[in-house]
Scaffold this motif. Structure first.
Motif, PDB file in Angstrom:
ATOM      1  N   VAL A  95     -19.801 -57.802  -2.240  1.00 24.00           N
ATOM      2  CA  VAL A  95     -21.084 -58.383  -1.814  1.00 24.00           C
ATOM      3  C   VAL A  95     -21.389 -57.969  -0.379  1.00 24.00           C
ATOM      4  O   VAL A  95     -22.511 -57.599  -0.037  1.00 24.00           O
ATOM      5  CB  VAL A  95     -21.060 -59.918  -1.949  1.00 24.00           C
ATOM      6  CG1 VAL A  95     -22.374 -60.521  -1.454  1.00 24.00           C
ATOM      7  CG2 VAL A  95     -20.802 -60.324  -3.382  1.00 24.00           C
ATOM      8  N   ARG A  96     -20.340 -58.016   0.469  1.00 26.87           N
ATOM      9  CA  ARG A  96     -20.533 -57.568   1.867  1.00 26.87           C
ATOM     10  C   ARG A  96     -21.020 -56.130   1.907  1.00 26.87           C
ATOM     11  O   ARG A  96     -21.888 -55.782   2.703  1.00 26.87           O
ATOM     12  CB  ARG A  96     -19.200 -57.653   2.625  1.00 26.87           C
ATOM     13  CG  ARG A  96     -18.925 -59.000   3.221  1.00 26.87           C
ATOM     14  CD  ARG A  96     -17.642 -59.006   4.028  1.00 26.87           C
ATOM     15  NE  ARG A  96     -16.931 -60.240   3.719  1.00 26.87           N
ATOM     16  CZ  ARG A  96     -15.749 -60.309   3.124  1.00 26.87           C
ATOM     17  NH1 ARG A  96     -15.079 -59.218   2.809  1.00 26.87           N
ATOM     18  NH2 ARG A  96     -15.206 -61.474   2.855  1.00 26.87           N
ATOM     19  N   PRO A 124     -26.110 -59.616 -22.046  1.00 20.45           N
ATOM     20  CA  PRO A 124     -26.326 -60.684 -21.056  1.00 20.45           C
ATOM     21  C   PRO A 124     -25.940 -60.192 -19.666  1.00 20.45           C
ATOM     22  O   PRO A 124     -25.002 -59.416 -19.493  1.00 20.45           O
ATOM     23  CB  PRO A 124     -25.364 -61.780 -21.530  1.00 20.45           C
ATOM     24  CG  PRO A 124     -25.144 -61.519 -22.978  1.00 20.45           C
ATOM     25  CD  PRO A 124     -25.237 -60.035 -23.151  1.00 20.45           C
ATOM     26  N   PHE A 125     -26.672 -60.668 -18.662  1.00 19.11           N
ATOM     27  CA  PHE A 125     -26.406 -60.257 -17.286  1.00 19.11           C
ATOM     28  C   PHE A 125     -25.290 -61.086 -16.682  1.00 19.11           C
ATOM     29  O   PHE A 125     -25.076 -62.245 -17.033  1.00 19.11           O
ATOM     30  CB  PHE A 125     -27.661 -60.456 -16.424  1.00 19.11           C
ATOM     31  CG  PHE A 125     -28.790 -59.523 -16.756  1.00 19.11           C
ATOM     32  CD1 PHE A 125     -30.066 -59.789 -16.281  1.00 19.11           C
ATOM     33  CD2 PHE A 125     -28.611 -58.384 -17.514  1.00 19.11           C
ATOM     34  CE1 PHE A 125     -31.131 -58.942 -16.564  1.00 19.11           C
ATOM     35  CE2 PHE A 125     -29.660 -57.539 -17.810  1.00 19.11           C
ATOM     36  CZ  PHE A 125     -30.920 -57.824 -17.329  1.00 19.11           C
ATOM     37  N   ARG A 126     -24.579 -60.499 -15.733  1.00 14.63           N
ATOM     38  CA  ARG A 126     -23.607 -61.236 -14.919  1.00 14.63           C
ATOM     39  C   ARG A 126     -24.416 -62.068 -13.923  1.00 14.63           C
ATOM     40  O   ARG A 126     -25.182 -61.519 -13.132  1.00 14.63           O
ATOM     41  CB  ARG A 126     -22.696 -60.290 -14.159  1.00 14.63           C
ATOM     42  CG  ARG A 126     -21.979 -59.315 -15.029  1.00 14.63           C
ATOM     43  CD  ARG A 126     -20.722 -59.891 -15.638  1.00 14.63           C
ATOM     44  NE  ARG A 126     -20.190 -58.987 -16.646  1.00 14.63           N
ATOM     45  CZ  ARG A 126     -20.231 -59.230 -17.954  1.00 14.63           C
ATOM     46  NH1 ARG A 126     -20.722 -60.348 -18.417  1.00 14.63           N
ATOM     47  NH2 ARG A 126     -19.740 -58.343 -18.793  1.00 14.63           N
ATOM     48  N   ARG A 127     -24.220 -63.351 -13.946  1.00 13.69           N
ATOM     49  CA  ARG A 127     -24.997 -64.216 -13.054  1.00 13.69           C
ATOM     50  C   ARG A 127     -24.713 -63.889 -11.592  1.00 13.69           C
ATOM     51  O   ARG A 127     -25.592 -63.960 -10.741  1.00 13.69           O
ATOM     52  CB  ARG A 127     -24.667 -65.677 -13.327  1.00 13.69           C
ATOM     53  CG  ARG A 127     -25.183 -66.133 -14.669  1.00 13.69           C
ATOM     54  CD  ARG A 127     -25.700 -67.536 -14.606  1.00 13.69           C
ATOM     55  NE  ARG A 127     -27.051 -67.620 -15.084  1.00 13.69           N
ATOM     56  CZ  ARG A 127     -27.762 -68.727 -15.097  1.00 13.69           C
ATOM     57  NH1 ARG A 127     -27.247 -69.842 -14.604  1.00 13.69           N
ATOM     58  NH2 ARG A 127     -28.980 -68.745 -15.571  1.00 13.69           N
ATOM     59  N   GLY A 128     -23.452 -63.540 -11.324  1.00 12.99           N
ATOM     60  CA  GLY A 128     -23.104 -63.211  -9.934  1.00 12.99           C
ATOM     61  C   GLY A 128     -23.902 -62.032  -9.422  1.00 12.99           C
ATOM     62  O   GLY A 128     -24.296 -61.998  -8.251  1.00 12.99           O
ATOM     63  N   ARG A 131     -27.314 -63.213  -8.554  1.00 14.79           N
ATOM     64  CA  ARG A 131     -27.259 -63.981  -7.288  1.00 14.79           C
ATOM     65  C   ARG A 131     -27.280 -63.022  -6.098  1.00 14.79           C
ATOM     66  O   ARG A 131     -27.960 -63.282  -5.104  1.00 14.79           O
ATOM     67  CB  ARG A 131     -25.988 -64.824  -7.225  1.00 14.79           C
ATOM     68  CG  ARG A 131     -26.025 -66.051  -8.087  1.00 14.79           C
ATOM     69  CD  ARG A 131     -24.895 -67.022  -7.756  1.00 14.79           C
ATOM     70  NE  ARG A 131     -24.996 -68.163  -8.651  1.00 14.79           N
ATOM     71  CZ  ARG A 131     -24.299 -68.295  -9.774  1.00 14.79           C
ATOM     72  NH1 ARG A 131     -23.427 -67.379 -10.125  1.00 14.79           N
ATOM     73  NH2 ARG A 131     -24.467 -69.342 -10.539  1.00 14.79           N
ATOM     74  N   VAL A 132     -26.524 -61.933  -6.210  1.00 12.77           N
ATOM     75  CA  VAL A 132     -26.514 -60.949  -5.121  1.00 12.77           C
ATOM     76  C   VAL A 132     -27.906 -60.337  -4.953  1.00 12.77           C
ATOM     77  O   VAL A 132     -28.399 -60.170  -3.839  1.00 12.77           O
ATOM     78  CB  VAL A 132     -25.470 -59.847  -5.395  1.00 12.77           C
ATOM     79  CG1 VAL A 132     -25.583 -58.723  -4.374  1.00 12.77           C
ATOM     80  CG2 VAL A 132     -24.074 -60.431  -5.378  1.00 12.77           C
ATOM     81  N   VAL A 133     -28.545 -60.030  -6.057  1.00 11.15           N
ATOM     82  CA  VAL A 133     -29.902 -59.468  -6.005  1.00 11.15           C
ATOM     83  C   VAL A 133     -30.833 -60.400  -5.240  1.00 11.15           C
ATOM     84  O   VAL A 133     -31.600 -59.972  -4.371  1.00 11.15           O
ATOM     85  CB  VAL A 133     -30.435 -59.220  -7.435  1.00 11.15           C
ATOM     86  CG1 VAL A 133     -31.932 -58.927  -7.427  1.00 11.15           C
ATOM     87  CG2 VAL A 133     -29.684 -58.074  -8.096  1.00 11.15           C
ATOM     88  N   ARG A 181     -28.842 -71.335  -0.693  1.00 11.37           N
ATOM     89  CA  ARG A 181     -28.217 -71.179  -1.998  1.00 11.37           C
ATOM     90  C   ARG A 181     -29.000 -71.966  -3.051  1.00 11.37           C
ATOM     91  O   ARG A 181     -29.156 -71.526  -4.194  1.00 11.37           O
ATOM     92  CB  ARG A 181     -26.772 -71.663  -1.937  1.00 11.37           C
ATOM     93  CG  ARG A 181     -26.041 -71.504  -3.243  1.00 11.37           C
ATOM     94  CD  ARG A 181     -24.617 -71.955  -3.129  1.00 11.37           C
ATOM     95  NE  ARG A 181     -23.781 -70.989  -2.426  1.00 11.37           N
ATOM     96  CZ  ARG A 181     -22.453 -71.052  -2.340  1.00 11.37           C
ATOM     97  NH1 ARG A 181     -21.820 -72.055  -2.898  1.00 11.37           N
ATOM     98  NH2 ARG A 181     -21.757 -70.151  -1.702  1.00 11.37           N
ATOM     99  N   ARG A 182     -29.515 -73.115  -2.655  1.00 10.37           N
ATOM    100  CA  ARG A 182     -30.254 -73.952  -3.604  1.00 10.37           C
ATOM    101  C   ARG A 182     -31.499 -73.218  -4.107  1.00 10.37           C
ATOM    102  O   ARG A 182     -31.809 -73.224  -5.290  1.00 10.37           O
ATOM    103  CB  ARG A 182     -30.650 -75.268  -2.944  1.00 10.37           C
ATOM    104  CG  ARG A 182     -31.373 -76.221  -3.891  1.00 10.37           C
ATOM    105  CD  ARG A 182     -31.711 -77.532  -3.206  1.00 10.37           C
ATOM    106  NE  ARG A 182     -30.525 -78.332  -2.957  1.00 10.37           N
ATOM    107  CZ  ARG A 182     -30.564 -79.559  -2.415  1.00 10.37           C
ATOM    108  NH1 ARG A 182     -31.716 -80.092  -2.063  1.00 10.37           N
ATOM    109  NH2 ARG A 182     -29.453 -80.241  -2.225  1.00 10.37           N
TER     110      ARG A 182
END
Lengths: 227, 215
Positions: A95-96, A124-128, A131-133, A181-182
């Motif tokens: 992610v960094r 199905p997509f990886r939720r992580g 989230r990065v997107v 994050r919310r």
């Protein structure tokens, strides 16, 4: 940009044009300057090479960590601006790297499905990954890849040449700056839906899924006219 | 790998397994033959009488799932998913940094030598029995078998022609199947993990990597 990338990119374009019937659309959607994210569907081992070959700007590719285990593949992957992601754990370093490369003004390519599909359908997509997107705040360009499954599916040892391949860069999706994050968690389902819809359309899968009331064959990408 | 890795059973009559190698597969039950089609993700089907048609791979996957998928013929006497195959396993208990021009890009797992053996999915566990004892100093089971309770797995991922598990205690184990379908094993493990976790009251598994996650 490394020397290897500078040399490999035109060579890859030449080889893809020579060995396959390749058509590229939507290059005007790639920003001329500034950071951007490419999010393609994933049909084949060829996909990262095809995307990096035809994207006119430097793209850093998030690549599974096993590609960096061997001496030569590590040498090559690093010089082709790949960086590893450990898919067997949460990997903050990857992610960094995404955020760092974007802050340097470059493009980054991530595959939301995480692995090639066996049957060329969007998984199905990886939720992580989504989230990065959402964390990046940069233009997100969906990339439809069609034909690489026919050329080199997961179960095939060697590629089949001469296959029509279509690479389509879609219009950028702007998710805005979601600082908390919310906010990002709330935006997650809609982001997933929007990217999925665009990838189904751009990859041609949506057309294959539509009922065909005429009974006539659905045109194959190679039969389409023009670019 | 081969087409039978994808079409491990006949999507039309359900016969298990399919036969064939390389780019061809055939069903000894209904006589259909399968081969790459003319494009557009299509697979060419040749009926026993010689008639040809083409169907998308996605449609064949859907038909295969309707016939019971991987688990239809892989249940033990206790009703749980049960299967076994020869495997080539590699164990990784270390990671190495990946650097370029002085910058840390990330990490990759370091796998030891290949250990041949048998992988068995049974009674809520995944068990590996090597057929040879690894040499001293090599990553791998210490002379005996390894067993991972499905409830103690941290992640399940697929990579090219292999399936990888990450036990919660750490490390990664990679399995390649010389004479079984990788896709079948992916589906069996996903089903077994989901059923085991559900039965243990942990909820419905919605993701298998980078961590097994429930809704």
């Amino acid at each position: 940009m490394t020397l290897v990338y500078r040399l490999a990119q035109p060579l890859a374009r030449f080889l893809f044009r020579l060995l396959f019937s390749i058509r590229v659309k939507g290059l005007e959607h790639i920003p001329r300057t500034g950071p951007f994210l490419l999010v393609p569907n994933h049909q084949s081992i060829m996909d990262p090479a095809v995307v990096q070959a035809f994207c006119p700007r430097l793209v850093h590719s998030m690549t599974k960590s096993t590609q960096f285990a061997g001496g030569f593949s590590r040498w090559l992957m690093t010089r082709l601006h790949g960086f590893p992601v450990r898919r067997y754990r949460i990997d903050p370093q990857s992610v960094r790297m995404v955020l760092r490369r974007l802050s340097e003004g470059d493009g980054v390519c991530v595959y939301p499905e995480g692995e090639r599909a066996w049957d060329a359908t969007l998984q199905p997509f990886r939720r992580g990954t989504i989230r990065v997107v959402l964390r990046t705040g940069v233009p997100v360009i969906p990339v439809g890849i069609d034909g690489t499954w026919d050329a080199w599916p997961r179960w095939r040892r060697l590629p089949r040449f001469g296959v029509p391949i279509r690479l389509t860069f879609g219009e950028p999706i702007h998710f805005g700056e979601l600082r908390s994050r919310r906010e990002r968690e709330r935006a997650l389902p809609d982001a997933e839906r929007r990217i999925r819809e665009k990838l189904l359309e751009l990859s041609g899968e949506a057309a294959r899924m539509r009922p065909n009331p005429t009974g006539n064959p659905v045109p194959h990408p190679s039969e389409e006219v023009g670019r | 790998m081969a087409l039978v890795d994808f079409l491990y059973r006949c999507p039309f009559c359900g016969r298990d397994p399919m036969e064939g190698k390389g780019l061809r597969a055939s069903c000894a039950g209904c006589g259909r033959g399968y081969a790459p089609g003319s494009g557009g993700t299509r697979i060419r089907i040749t009926e026993a009488g010689g008639t040809e048609s083409e169907v998308t791979a996605g449609e064949l996957a859907r038909l295969l799932a309707e016939k019971g998928g991987a688990t239809a013929s892989a249940r033990g006497p206790d009703g749980r998913v049960a299967y076994r195959s020869r495997v080539r396993a590699r164990f990784a208990d270390r990671e190495a940094p990946v650097r370029f021009r002085g910058e840390l890009l990330g990490f990759c797992e370091l796998f030891g030598e290949v250990v041949e053996g048998v992988l068995a999915l049974e009674e809520g566990h995944l068990r590996f029995q090597p057929t040879e004892v690894p040499k001293a100093g090599e990553s791998g089971p210490d002379g005996g078998s390894s067993a991972w309770p499905l409830l103690e797995l941290g992640a399940l991922q697929t990579s090219s022609s292999s399936v990888q598990i990450s036990p919660r205690e750490g490390g990664v184990v990679l399995f390649r199947f010389p004479d079984a379908s990788t896709r079948r094993w992916e589906e069996l493990l996903r089903t077994a993990i989901a059923e085991t976790w559900r039965d243990a009251g942990r909820g419905e598994v919605v993701e298998f990597q980078p961590r097994i996650r429930t809704a």
